[in-house]
Write a protein that holds these residues in place. Structure first.
Motif, PDB file in Angstrom:
ATOM      1  N   SER A 176      -4.955  -4.565   5.345  1.00 52.99           N
ATOM      2  CA  SER A 176      -3.676  -5.282   5.465  1.00 52.99           C
ATOM      3  C   SER A 176      -2.622  -4.064   5.082  1.00 52.99           C
ATOM      4  O   SER A 176      -1.256  -4.359   5.071  1.00 52.99           O
ATOM      5  N   ASN A 177      -2.975  -2.985   4.277  1.00 57.74           N
ATOM      6  CA  ASN A 177      -2.087  -2.241   3.922  1.00 57.74           C
ATOM      7  C   ASN A 177      -1.815  -1.088   4.921  1.00 57.74           C
ATOM      8  O   ASN A 177      -0.757  -0.228   4.861  1.00 57.74           O
ATOM      9  N   LEU A 188     -14.442  -1.934   4.483  1.00 59.78           N
ATOM     10  CA  LEU A 188     -12.936  -2.295   4.426  1.00 59.78           C
ATOM     11  C   LEU A 188     -12.770  -2.179   2.955  1.00 59.78           C
ATOM     12  O   LEU A 188     -11.634  -1.997   2.385  1.00 59.78           O
ATOM     13  N   MET A 189     -13.695  -3.158   2.134  1.00 64.99           N
ATOM     14  CA  MET A 189     -13.369  -3.097   0.611  1.00 64.99           C
ATOM     15  C   MET A 189     -13.344  -1.670  -0.113  1.00 64.99           C
ATOM     16  O   MET A 189     -12.732  -1.469  -0.972  1.00 64.99           O
ATOM     17  N   PHE A 194      -8.826   2.937  -2.115  1.00 62.70           N
ATOM     18  CA  PHE A 194      -7.804   3.960  -1.950  1.00 62.70           C
ATOM     19  C   PHE A 194      -6.222   3.497  -2.155  1.00 62.70           C
ATOM     20  O   PHE A 194      -5.602   4.321  -2.492  1.00 62.70           O
ATOM     21  N   HIS A 195      -5.996   2.462  -1.694  1.00 66.25           N
ATOM     22  CA  HIS A 195      -4.803   1.963  -1.942  1.00 66.25           C
ATOM     23  C   HIS A 195      -4.444   1.469  -3.349  1.00 66.25           C
ATOM     24  O   HIS A 195      -3.252   1.528  -3.691  1.00 66.25           O
TER      25      HIS A 195
END
Length: 392
Positions: A176-177, A188-189, A194-195
């Motif tokens: 989503s980022n 994905l998790m 990293f975000h």
């Protein structure tokens, strides 16, 4: 609802005598329903029926969303949560959410140091019995789960499930980022950390934080001198199986990761990722002490040691210190007479691959390092640097 049939041992109530009888077997250990194939016993016939599908590979329960089939209705019910954002089971320690209680129970062991299950073949110990069983396959070589597409075998079914995504271009899990998408929820998790900058797994020795528990486990070996994984082609030994596998490619010459821009090949994916930055002009990592900027976070960290004077990698023979582990590895060859890198065109041999590559240019005539002033070419960058002083 009234439960008049009560267990004499624990006081638990049941609606019928048959349910009480089934429950009673949990106290007596009785398992009257036995599998004719493997001999495993069960307390109720429905459990035996579900188990027998292990031997037949029958998967009658189909997911309406993706078409994946399962051996039991319970497995299908748990799988359906993958297609929803529902994760009803939450860790009270770190807040991580799970689709089923069993996964939460397994996860909670991450927050404990107890490792009650010990391997009889090596010194490793594990937090759960299932982890021990999986590990023992390392010693037996058993790979129960085989890919029907390419025949590759795996020690765990989850590894096979993840691997099967290689044979498809689907990437259903989107960040989503940013614009990145992934083949599995776990990928994905891991990416999302990293975000957020979250590193919930911390080393108890040095305090270094990690995004995954497996990275922490791999890191902790740094604080020991054990190197149980030995190369069959040379005398080198390694702290992890992955390090050994990557090293063995130096003997086989295998370079499975290819750059789509220039065709250069690499022994590991991380080297390819690091290389691909060469084809970009972006240098997002800036040094706070000087004006220099770098293409990767690792390059910045290595550079910052120039300012701090930190040299964490020490030669055990002469005590010389280095800013990078690779420099230490190259240096250690000074203390040995080994020259494992041999030229195919002449009899010369070298201690490191880079020296062999530079030497081979004397045979090929390749001069890839060009002076920006006069255009003269050189076989190695140090000669170009010496030459450039002519123009000063």
């Amino acid at each position: 609802m009234e439960k008049p049939w009560e267990c004499e041992d624990c006081g638990k109530g049941f609606r019928s005598p048959s349910l009480l009888e089934i429950h009673w077997r949990s106290h007596t250990g009785e398992r009257p329903f036995t599998c004719p194939v493997c001999g495993k016993g069960f307390t109720i016939s429905s459990q035996l029926k579900t188990h027998q599908r292990v031997h037949t590979d029958e998967r009658p329960f189909k997911c309406p969303d993706c078409g994946k089939c399962f051996k039991s209705s319970g497995e299908l019910r748990r799988h359906k949560l993958v297609h929803s954002d529902e994760r009803p089971f939450t860790s009270s320690v770190c807040g991580k959410e799970f689709t089923c209680s069993a996964n939460l129970l397994s996860h909670q062991l991450v927050h404990s140091d107890e490792r009650a299950f010990k391997c009889s073949d090596c010194e490793k110990s594990f937090k759960t019995k299932i982890d021990l069983l999986r590990h023992q396959r390392v010693h037996t070589g058993e790979r129960l789960f085989t890919c029907s597409m390419c025949g590759k075998g795996f020690t765990q079914s989850s590894q096979l499930t993840t691997h099967l995504l290689i044979h498809t271009s689907k990437r259903p899990f989107k960040c989503s980022n940013c614009e990145k998408s992934f083949k599995s929820r776990n990928s994905l998790m891991r990416h999302q950390s990293f975000h957020t900058g979250e590193r919930p797994f911390t080393c108890s020795v040095c305090g270094k934080g990690f995004t995954q528990s497996c990275n922490l486990t791999t890191h902790q070996v740094v604080h020991t001198n054990k190197k149980p994984f030995k190369c069959s082609d040379c005398e080198k030994s390694f702290k992890s199986r992955n390090q050994l596998m990557m090293h063995q490619r130096t003997h086989t010459g295998e370079r499975p990761f290819t750059c789509s821009e220039c065709g250069k090949r690499f022994t590991r994916s991380s080297s390819l990722t690091a290389h691909q930055v060469v084809h970009s002009d972006k240098r997002p990592y800036k040094c706070s002490d000087c004006e220099k900027s770098f293409k990767t976070k690792m390059e910045l960290m290595i550079h910052q040691r120039i300012h701090t004077g930190e040299r964490p990698f020490i030669c055990c023979v002469c005590g010389k210190r280095f800013t990078q582990s690779s420099n230490l590895t190259v240096h250690q060859l000074v203390h040995t007479n080994k020259r494992p890198f041999k030229c195919s065109d002449c009899e010369k041999s070298f201690k490191i691959r880079n020296h062999l590559m530079m030497h081979q240019r004397t045979h090929t005539g390749e001069r890839p390092f060009t002076c920006s002033v006069c255009g003269k070419g050189f076989s190695d960058p140090s000669n170009r640097l010496k030459h450039q002083q002519v123009h000063m």
